[in-house]
Scaffold this active site. Structure first.
Site, PDB file in Angstrom:
ATOM      1  N   LEU A  37      12.632  -6.746  12.152  1.00  0.00           N
ATOM      2  CA  LEU A  37      12.175  -8.131  12.091  1.00  0.00           C
ATOM      3  C   LEU A  37      13.055  -8.958  11.142  1.00  0.00           C
ATOM      4  CD1 LEU A  37       9.970 -10.323  12.690  1.00  0.00           C
ATOM      5  CD2 LEU A  37       8.679  -9.402  10.766  1.00  0.00           C
ATOM      6  N   GLU A  49      15.770 -10.757   8.797  1.00  0.00           N
ATOM      7  CA  GLU A  49      17.156 -11.216   8.988  1.00  0.00           C
ATOM      8  C   GLU A  49      17.701 -11.732   7.650  1.00  0.00           C
ATOM      9  OE1 GLU A  49      17.182 -14.080  12.164  1.00  0.00           O
ATOM     10  OE2 GLU A  49      16.431 -12.608  13.623  1.00  0.00           O
ATOM     11  N   TRP A  55      17.945  -5.018   6.206  1.00  0.00           N
ATOM     12  CA  TRP A  55      16.904  -4.237   5.530  1.00  0.00           C
ATOM     13  C   TRP A  55      16.097  -3.425   6.538  1.00  0.00           C
ATOM     14  CZ3 TRP A  55      17.775  -3.754   0.671  1.00  0.00           C
ATOM     15  CH2 TRP A  55      18.306  -4.812  -0.061  1.00  0.00           C
ATOM     16  N   ASP A  64      -0.623  -5.381  10.445  1.00  0.00           N
ATOM     17  CA  ASP A  64      -2.051  -5.284  10.094  1.00  0.00           C
ATOM     18  C   ASP A  64      -2.530  -3.830  10.134  1.00  0.00           C
ATOM     19  OD1 ASP A  64      -2.721  -7.824   9.400  1.00  0.00           O
ATOM     20  OD2 ASP A  64      -3.783  -8.311  11.257  1.00  0.00           O
ATOM     21  N   ARG A  68      -0.304  -2.073   7.041  1.00  0.00           N
ATOM     22  CA  ARG A  68      -0.124  -2.634   5.702  1.00  0.00           C
ATOM     23  C   ARG A  68      -0.931  -1.877   4.651  1.00  0.00           C
ATOM     24  NH1 ARG A  68      -0.405  -8.259   6.513  1.00  0.00           N
ATOM     25  NH2 ARG A  68       1.849  -8.359   6.626  1.00  0.00           N
ATOM     26  N   GLU A 101       7.106  -5.346   3.574  1.00  0.00           N
ATOM     27  CA  GLU A 101       5.882  -5.632   4.347  1.00  0.00           C
ATOM     28  C   GLU A 101       5.041  -6.727   3.690  1.00  0.00           C
ATOM     29  OE1 GLU A 101       3.714  -2.487   6.305  1.00  0.00           O
ATOM     30  OE2 GLU A 101       5.475  -1.216   6.121  1.00  0.00           O
ATOM     31  N   SER A 115       4.309  -9.220  -3.007  1.00  0.00           N
ATOM     32  CA  SER A 115       3.007  -9.468  -3.653  1.00  0.00           C
ATOM     33  C   SER A 115       2.630 -10.946  -3.607  1.00  0.00           C
ATOM     34  CB  SER A 115       3.045  -8.988  -5.104  1.00  0.00           C
ATOM     35  OG  SER A 115       3.139  -7.586  -5.136  1.00  0.00           O
TER      36      SER A 115
HETATM   37  C1  LIG Z   1      13.295  -0.795   0.989  1.00  0.00           C
HETATM   38  C2  LIG Z   1      13.056  -1.853   2.012  1.00  0.00           C
HETATM   39  C3  LIG Z   1      12.770  -1.491   3.327  1.00  0.00           C
HETATM   40  C4  LIG Z   1      12.579  -2.477   4.302  1.00  0.00           C
HETATM   41  N1  LIG Z   1      12.357  -2.115   5.616  1.00  0.00           N
HETATM   42  C5  LIG Z   1      12.256  -3.079   6.576  1.00  0.00           C
HETATM   43  C6  LIG Z   1      12.124  -2.731   7.952  1.00  0.00           C
HETATM   44  O1  LIG Z   1      12.062  -1.539   8.322  1.00  0.00           O
HETATM   45  N2  LIG Z   1      12.081  -3.720   8.880  1.00  0.00           N
HETATM   46  C7  LIG Z   1      12.139  -5.042   8.531  1.00  0.00           C
HETATM   47  O2  LIG Z   1      12.088  -5.887   9.418  1.00  0.00           O
HETATM   48  N3  LIG Z   1      12.266  -5.412   7.223  1.00  0.00           N
HETATM   49  C8  LIG Z   1      12.324  -4.462   6.251  1.00  0.00           C
HETATM   50  N4  LIG Z   1      12.462  -4.817   4.925  1.00  0.00           N
HETATM   51  C9  LIG Z   1      12.550  -6.233   4.575  1.00  0.00           C
HETATM   52  C10 LIG Z   1      11.369  -6.731   3.784  1.00  0.00           C
HETATM   53  O3  LIG Z   1      10.259  -6.917   4.597  1.00  0.00           O
HETATM   54  C11 LIG Z   1      11.827  -7.999   3.061  1.00  0.00           C
HETATM   55  O4  LIG Z   1      12.715  -7.578   2.033  1.00  0.00           O
HETATM   56  C12 LIG Z   1      10.692  -8.795   2.469  1.00  0.00           C
HETATM   57  O5  LIG Z   1       9.938  -9.411   3.480  1.00  0.00           O
HETATM   58  C13 LIG Z   1      11.202  -9.862   1.503  1.00  0.00           C
HETATM   59  O6  LIG Z   1      12.217 -10.609   2.114  1.00  0.00           O
HETATM   60  P1  LIG Z   1      13.594 -10.866   1.338  1.00  0.00           P
HETATM   61  O7  LIG Z   1      14.116  -9.568   0.823  1.00  0.00           O
HETATM   62  O8  LIG Z   1      14.470 -11.660   2.210  1.00  0.00           O
HETATM   63  O9  LIG Z   1      13.182 -11.708   0.068  1.00  0.00           O
HETATM   64  P2  LIG Z   1      12.886 -13.272   0.037  1.00  0.00           P
HETATM   65  O10 LIG Z   1      12.171 -13.695   1.257  1.00  0.00           O
HETATM   66  O11 LIG Z   1      14.147 -13.975  -0.334  1.00  0.00           O
HETATM   67  O12 LIG Z   1      11.848 -13.354  -1.165  1.00  0.00           O
HETATM   68  C14 LIG Z   1      12.283 -13.087  -2.503  1.00  0.00           C
HETATM   69  C15 LIG Z   1      11.076 -13.105  -3.393  1.00  0.00           C
HETATM   70  O13 LIG Z   1      10.505 -14.381  -3.406  1.00  0.00           O
HETATM   71  C16 LIG Z   1       9.142 -14.292  -3.745  1.00  0.00           C
HETATM   72  N5  LIG Z   1       8.365 -15.073  -2.775  1.00  0.00           N
HETATM   73  C17 LIG Z   1       8.245 -14.901  -1.454  1.00  0.00           C
HETATM   74  N6  LIG Z   1       7.439 -15.821  -0.917  1.00  0.00           N
HETATM   75  C18 LIG Z   1       7.060 -16.625  -1.921  1.00  0.00           C
HETATM   76  C19 LIG Z   1       6.244 -17.790  -2.020  1.00  0.00           C
HETATM   77  N7  LIG Z   1       5.651 -18.324  -0.947  1.00  0.00           N
HETATM   78  N8  LIG Z   1       6.081 -18.362  -3.241  1.00  0.00           N
HETATM   79  C20 LIG Z   1       6.670 -17.848  -4.319  1.00  0.00           C
HETATM   80  N9  LIG Z   1       7.456 -16.746  -4.301  1.00  0.00           N
HETATM   81  C21 LIG Z   1       7.651 -16.157  -3.126  1.00  0.00           C
HETATM   82  C22 LIG Z   1       8.770 -12.809  -3.708  1.00  0.00           C
HETATM   83  O14 LIG Z   1       8.717 -12.324  -5.031  1.00  0.00           O
HETATM   84  C23 LIG Z   1       9.930 -12.193  -2.973  1.00  0.00           C
HETATM   85  O15 LIG Z   1      10.151 -10.846  -3.341  1.00  0.00           O
HETATM   86  C24 LIG Z   1      12.641  -3.838   3.934  1.00  0.00           C
HETATM   87  C25 LIG Z   1      12.917  -4.182   2.601  1.00  0.00           C
HETATM   88  C26 LIG Z   1      13.121  -3.216   1.649  1.00  0.00           C
HETATM   89  C27 LIG Z   1      13.426  -3.635   0.233  1.00  0.00           C
END
Ligand SMILES: Cc1cc2nc3c(=O)[nH]c(=O)nc-3n(C[C@H](O)[C@H](O)[C@H](O)COP(=O)(O)OP(=O)(O)OC[C@H]3O[C@@H](n4cnc5c(N)ncnc54)[C@H](O)[C@@H]3O)c2cc1C
Length: 397
Positions: free
Chosen positions: A140, A142, A171, A254, A257, A378, A381
């Site tokens: 999912l 990007e 990721w 869901d 999670r 997923e 926090s």
């Molecule tokens: C080890 C690992 C395994 C993963 N496996 C998968 C996978 O199998 N498939 C897949 O599709 N994805 C996967 N992911 C991706 C994962 O779901 C994303 O890393 C996650 O959704 C956060 O996106 P981002 O890293 O782009 O951080 P960003 O979207 O840039 O967010 C950075 C930080 O901003 C903060 N934040 C977010 N929203 C808000 C808000 N509304 N207000 C204030 N602060 C906020 C949070 O602290 C967040 O950590 C994986 C990630 C990791 C680290």
């Protein structure tokens, strides 16, 4: 090299939290079974890909992956039972983070296929997921769409023989070793946000699918950035209805999670057990570490927080298994609380181990690395907090 300790504690039949009313006898039996099985396994982690493949094979051989798919397609139970998945994840996490990861990804990676794949695809692939012959992945995220997952820009274009998918996913757990990917892409080029996204089953050997980069993280597991360059899949590889892909991604999350919360609970439970052993064995000030009032207070906090995490986790799993209604809020509460509390519990465990706690190869040092990503993936926090806050305001209780 990262070999789990052979002395990892096993679940006892009378383990107190398994007596909670969320469980029945089959759950207690499963806890004992997975605990005994996991504590007898050792796998060399020097090569993460090889270790992961080995875990998938062994988990499949032991029949434990069968809990990731419904009975109709090779699974153990009629429907995926969240309490069983949580019990498996908690007990595998107590033993080895990569074992937990391997089981979890078989479930999440195949979730969209289970929920919405064609019967032909499900019959071909889900039994292989359940017996460890095929490795699954969920694609999912990007580069410009993580927490804001609805901002994905990968495209799916209708062509004469199906759909052509292009874009970059990052990721992606199991990226590079998966046999198939459940991929989310925008099938309506004019759409924005959650609408206009569809889901597709993409075999790993599809021409145009390449691994751009392998990503190394503090608790290693297979992870990659993938490029989809005009990957063509047949019409029948669309999962669910056109435009329903985002909903399908959320339905999958869901289901799984609260199992992230269970993994966090498992890491934390192991940390507490390691701490109890340290507290009893470490001589200090003419007595033991465990005799010091401040250490007792810290252990009291750890035990209380562990039960809080486990209660919310299994409340959410029980809710999904037995109650009508949306599980999103209770699952978000469980994920938020359990991952945050587990981080604190493990941090205290490191503290009470002193210098040993930060030594490479120590169990609590490994747990300290293992827990961190669970507060991010997923749904970070912050995302869970917002979700719970909005739902609470709406419910007005
Ligand atoms: C080890 C690992 C395994 C993963 N496996 C998968 C996978 O199998 N498939 C897949 O599709 N994805 C996967 N992911 C991706 C994962 O779901 C994303 O890393 C996650 O959704 C956060 O996106 P981002 O890293 O782009 O951080 P960003 O979207 O840039 O967010 C950075 C930080 O901003 C903060 N934040 C977010 N929203 C808000 C808000 N509304 N207000 C204030 N602060 C906020 C949070 O602290 C967040 O950590 C994986 C990630 C990791 C680290």
């Amino acid at each position: 090299m990262d070999i789990p300790s052979a002395t990892a504690p096993r679940a006892e039949p009378g383990e107190p939290h398994l007596q909670w009313p969320f469980f029945d006898a089959s759950h207690r039996a499963l806890a004992l079974r997975v605990s005994e099985w996991a504590s007898a396994q050792t796998i060399d982690h020097a090569d993460t890909d090889a270790a992961c493949r080995e875990w998938v094979q062994r988990l499949g051989h032991a029949g434990l992956l069968q809990y990731c798919v419904p009975k109709m397609w090779g699974g153990a139970l009629e429907q995926i039972d969240s309490r069983s998945v949580c019990i498996l994840r908690e007990h595998l996490a107590m033993q080895d983070g990569l074992a937990d990861f391997s089981l979890a990804m078989q479930g999440i990676g195949s979730g969209p296929l289970t929920l919405a794949g064609s019967d032909a695809l499900r019959h071909e692939w889900l039994p292989k997921v359940a017996n460890g012959q095929a490795i699954a992945a969920f694609a999912l995220t990007e580069p410009d769409a993580g927490s804001d997952a609805a901002a994905i820009s990968s495209s799916a274009t209708r062509v004469h023989n199906g759909w052509e998918i292009s874009g970059t996913k990052t990721w992606i757990s199991n990226g590079g070793i998966a046999d198939f990917y459940c991929v989310f892409a925008r099938s309506d080029a004019a759409s924005r946000g959650a609408k206009g996204v569809s889901a597709f089953f993409v075999p790993a050997n599809t021409p145009g699918l390449t691994v751009v980069e392998r990503l190394n993280v503090m608790a290693p597991h297979p992870l990659a950035t993938l490029r989809f360059d005009r990957c063509t899949v047949p019409e029948t590889f669309m999962l669910g209805e056109e435009g329903d892909g985002f909903k399908l991604a959320m339905r999958t999350l869901d289901i799984f999670r609260m199992s992230v919360a269970a993994a966090a609970t498992g890491f934390a439970r192991r940390a507490l057990r390691e701490t109890l052993s340290q507290a009893n064995s470490r001589a200090m000030f003419g007595s033991s570490l465990g005799a010091q009032p401040l250490a007792q207070a810290m252990i009291g906090d750890m035990a209380t927080e562990l039960d809080s995490a486990a209660l919310l986790t299994y409340r959410a799993a029980w809710f999904r298994d037995t109650q009508e209604g949306r599980v999103t809020t209770v699952a978000a509460m469980a994920k938020l609380a359990a991952t945050e509390l587990a981080q604190r519990i493990i941090d205290r465990a490191v503290q009470l181990h002193g210098g040993k706690g930060v030594r490479t190869g120590e169990t609590v040092e490994r747990l300290y690395r293992e827990i961190r990503a669970l507060r991010i993936y997923e749904g970070a926090s912050e995302v869970q907090r917002l979700l719970v806050g909005r739902e609470t305001l709406r419910a007005q209780f």
